[in-house]
Design a protein around this motif. Structure first.
Motif, short mmCIF file in Angstrom:
data_model
loop_
_atom_site.label_atom_id
_atom_site.label_comp_id
_atom_site.label_asym_id
_atom_site.label_seq_id
_atom_site.Cartn_x
_atom_site.Cartn_y
_atom_site.Cartn_z
N LYS A 1 0.84 -1.20 0.00
CA LYS A 1 0.00 0.00 0.00
C LYS A 1 0.88 1.27 0.00
CE LYS A 1 -3.72 2.47 2.07
NZ LYS A 1 -4.02 3.22 3.27
N THR B 1 -2.20 -1.66 -5.14
CA THR B 1 -3.33 -2.34 -4.49
C THR B 1 -2.84 -3.71 -4.04
OG1 THR B 1 -4.91 -1.22 -5.91
CG2 THR B 1 -5.67 -3.24 -4.84
N ASP C 1 -8.17 -0.88 3.71
CA ASP C 1 -6.88 -0.36 3.25
C ASP C 1 -6.23 -1.13 2.09
OD1 ASP C 1 -7.06 1.54 5.18
OD2 ASP C 1 -5.75 0.54 6.61
N TYR C 2 -6.55 -2.43 1.98
CA TYR C 2 -5.74 -3.24 1.07
C TYR C 2 -6.51 -3.83 -0.13
CZ TYR C 2 -2.72 -3.07 5.21
OH TYR C 2 -1.97 -2.65 6.27
#
Lengths: 418, 322
Positions: A183, A188, A246-247
């Motif tokens: 990240k 991604t 977040d990921y």
């Protein structure tokens, strides 16, 4: 008179046509027709391999024809549930061997006990112990092992390198660190398609196995532990929320797994949690040497995966022909020829993987080093429980439910549906 | 408006009111030619009983049982247990109920108003009128599942129309356009497709209704100095009232049974946030294999539909028998 003559001709034509359609599963030429329902192959290569199996079998058995019907996963499940017990049911069906899926059909009388066929064809001697286990779990023999699939993390080598990841993760914490590094590098970390709920489920199952350990994982999925009271459940849901926020690829929940796979093939996402069938998809869509695969770093030593079997329906009028076809399909020459198309390993113990490429070699290592198997939770849980498991998973993943309440929420459903 | 004009407009004839028949029911049946018509009605009536009433009764019956749907599995009578579970323990039912109610309410306002506005506009002698009528009507004849696929593609956060527009207009990188991914937005995103599908159908019904508006009355109103709004308010709309009722009832029916669009666009997700009663009934029966619960949802849906539609049926049949 002319009208009468025309009517007679039409009636004769109808009678001839009706005669052609004879009874279900047999044709005017006396051939036996087997209806075979199979889930859509993962790639065009795998589809071609299926067609070749049929062609070769029909050539060797001119009195039998195979009518294959392919469906997508959910459509296949629906079609089976609505046809079993009716004349529309197939002779052979492809299904998972887990108690929550295959077990439900066995329980409801869909599958024939194949004990005599196992003796006749000496199948217990042909299949590996791991492959035979699910077939024997209900007493007698249900289904013929077709493929044992493992699931692991595929990764893009260049993107890992760009993010400075020099060592493949071996624990969940290291996996978390790798995702954070990706990240930070503007990549991604992982792709998922959320419209098919089972895709994201794989990550949640992995966290549960990793944080809870194999013993507690098994207790949870068999209703012997309380989801609301295990700290590791909260930890797993908390990590899932972190990852989805977040990921994951943006908008993951609005796309399906095929769409998200495209992100991986095109280098827009660094990881994909997929099964060994993904090797063939990578080869069809990208340069295989750009990718690697490593086991899910749960720390328990168990491999994540499941088995698919070919079941003969209890009401099939052509059990002998169906068994003959399955014997042919799982025979050493056919399994050797198709190895790598459906899975990297064969259920036939005589067939050894050739390991012609790096991805296959990695998979050989994953299978060899596995200390048991933990199954996907949609295989372990009932359909109703799975639907609720997915609802809670998606609520947490989209920020609609506090991870601290997720376990209790699921336990509430388990208790209310007892 | 002058006092005279106002008075004249107020006394314009309203829609014809139907007087209920005073004859006893049996006499009405015998005198109305019902017996003579019975042989002709019988085949359709028999088909209706077998294919519509029969399944409805069967659904209500099954809602009182526990059954997995497999032939070998016995149906176990459980009374109202399925309903109790549905109302008190089912984690999705109330979300589906709320979504269905919201959908019905929004449908009564948005696609109906839009259809009326389009009909009023296209009832005027404007250039390309027939082309516009066809263009607006076409979505109504497309298969809902095709519409669902099309809109899902448009909403796609990676290559959809809206994300491309966002990119073109420099609103982020376009990946933030996630209509179907947001549990709070998904149901409205699907509803937008529904509006696109149904507004044209409503337009056609309103256009048909507009043909029955008396031109003489409109001209009289204009001679009296009424502006467009007043003509619409006092002449056109009252004449359209029967059409409005038909449109509203059809819209309610369409809304209550909405299924294909939701299946095709979200499958009820994310996290069942766009679930509706019709789909939840299907999911319970055919995906979760709990036919008792599935039919309990279907029975609730049937009840809601009857409550909303029966008043219309009574209204529409009054006065037709004499």
């Amino acid at each position: 008179m002319r009208l009468l003559a025309k009517g007679a001709v039409a009636l004769t034509a109808i009678a001839v046509l009706a005669g052609c359609s004879a009874g279900a599963g047999s044709s005017a030429s006396g051939k036996t027709q087997l209806d075979w329902w199979v889930i859509n192959p993962a790639s065009p290569t795998a589809a071609a391999a299926q067609d070749k199996i049929i062609k070769d079998f029909e050539a060797a058995n001119p009195d039998i024809t195979i009518k294959k019907t392919n469906r997508a996963v959910d459509a296949h499940k629906d079609a089976l549930r609505t046809s079993i017990g009716t004349s529309a049911a197939p002779d052979i069906y492809d299904f998972w061997a887990g108690p929550g899926l295959g077990g439900e059909l066995v329980k409801n009388g869909a599958s024939a006990d194949l004990s005599s066929e196992y003796t006749q064809y000496k199948w217990p001697e042909r299949f590996t112990e791991a492959a035979l286990g699910p077939a024997k779990q209900y007493g007698g023999y249900h289904g013929v092992p077709w493929k044992l699939n493992g699931e692991a993390l595929y990764y893009n080598k260049a993107l890992f390198e760009k993010a400075g990841i020099t060592k493949l993760p071996t624990t969940i914490d290291e996996l978390n660190d790798a995702a954070a590094k990706l990240k930070d590098a503007g990549i991604t970390p992982i792709e998922f398609g959320g419209t098919v709920n089972w895709h994201v489920m794989r990550l949640l199952d992995t966290f549960l196995e990793g944080y809870c350990g194999s013993e507690t994982f098994d207790k949870l999925v068999t209703n012997k532990a309380n989801w609301g009271q295990e700290e590791c459940v909260t930890k797993s849901f908390t990590n899932l929320q972190k990852w989805s926020k977040d990921y994951f690829n943006t908008g993951f929940i609005g796309i399906n797994n095929d769409e998200s796979s495209a992100l991986f093939f095109s280098g827009k996402a660094a990881m994909a949690l997929e099964g060994d069938w993904f090797n063939a998809q990578i080869k069809d869509n990208a340069k295989a040497e750009d990718f690697g695969v490593f086991p899910l770093p749960t720390g328990t030593g168990r491999m994540y995966g499941f088995e698919q079997a070919m079941y003969i329906t209890k009401d099939s009028k052509h059990k002998d022909a169906a068994a003959k076809f399955l014997d042919f399909m799982m025979s050493t020459p056919v399994q050797q020829e198709t190895l790598g198309q459906f899975s990297t390993q064969s259920v036939n113990k005589e067939v050894k993987p050739a390991a012609s490429d790096e991805l296959s070699k990695s998979w050989n290592g994953i299978f060899e080093n596995a200390e048991g198997l933990y199954m996907n939770n949609d295989q372990n849980l009932t359909q109703a429980q799975t639907t609720e498991y997915w609802r809670i998973q998606n609520l947490v993943a989209t920020g609609g439910l506090d991870p601290a309440n997720a376990g209790a929420e699921f336990q509430k459903f388990l208790d209310s549906s007892k | 408006m002058s006092k005279l004009t106002a008075t004249r407009l107020e006394t314009l004839p309203g829609p014809v009111t139907r007087q209920p028949s005073k004859k006893p029911l049996l006499k009405r049946i015998a005198g109305g030619g019902f017996v003579a018509a019975l042989p002709f009605l019988a085949p359709a009536l028999a088909a209706y009983v077998v294919f519509v009433i029969g399944p409805m009764v069967s659904a209500v019956r099954l809602s009182l049982f526990e059954w997995s749907g497999f032939n070998a599995d016995p149906q176990v009578f459980v009374g109202f247990k399925n309903y109790v579970r549905l109302f008190t323990a089912d984690p999705v039912f109330w979300t589906a109920m709320q979504n269905t109610i919201v959908w019905v309410l929004l449908s009564l306002v948005i696609p109906t108003s839009l259809g009326l506005v389009m009909a009023l506009a296209l009832n005027r002698p404007i250039f390309g009128r027939n082309l516009f009528r066809s263009v607006f009507y076409i979505p109504g004849v497309l298969a809902p599942i095709a519409i669902a696929n099309m809109w899902r593609w448009m909403y796609n956060p990676n290559y959809g129309v809206f994300s491309e527009l966002a990119r073109a207009w420099h609103i982020g990188d376009g990946s933030g356009v996630t209509f179907l991914s947001d549990p709070k937005v998904a149901i409205y995103a699907i509803f937008a497709a529904f509006v696109w599908q149904i507004a044209g159908l409503n337009m056609v019904l309103f256009l048909a209704g507009l043909q029955s508006v008396s031109k003489e009355l409109v001209e009289s109103a204009r001679l009296d100095g009424a502006n467009n709004w007043k003509v619409f308010r006092h002449v056109t709309f009252p004449a359209l009232r029967p059409t409005v009722v038909v449109v509203l009832v059809l819209t309610i029916v369409h809304s209550i049974k909405v299924f294909d669009l939701v299946v095709g666009m979200t499958g009820g997700g994310p996290a069942q946030s766009s679930q509706v009663l019709a789909l939840w009934s299907y999911s319970q029966s055919f995906l979760q294999h709990d036919f008792g619960m599935g039919n309990a949802v279907a029975t609730v849906l049937l009840g809601i539909t009857l409550v909303l539609v029966i008043p219309y049926l009574i209204w529409s049949t009054k006065g037709n028998e004499d």
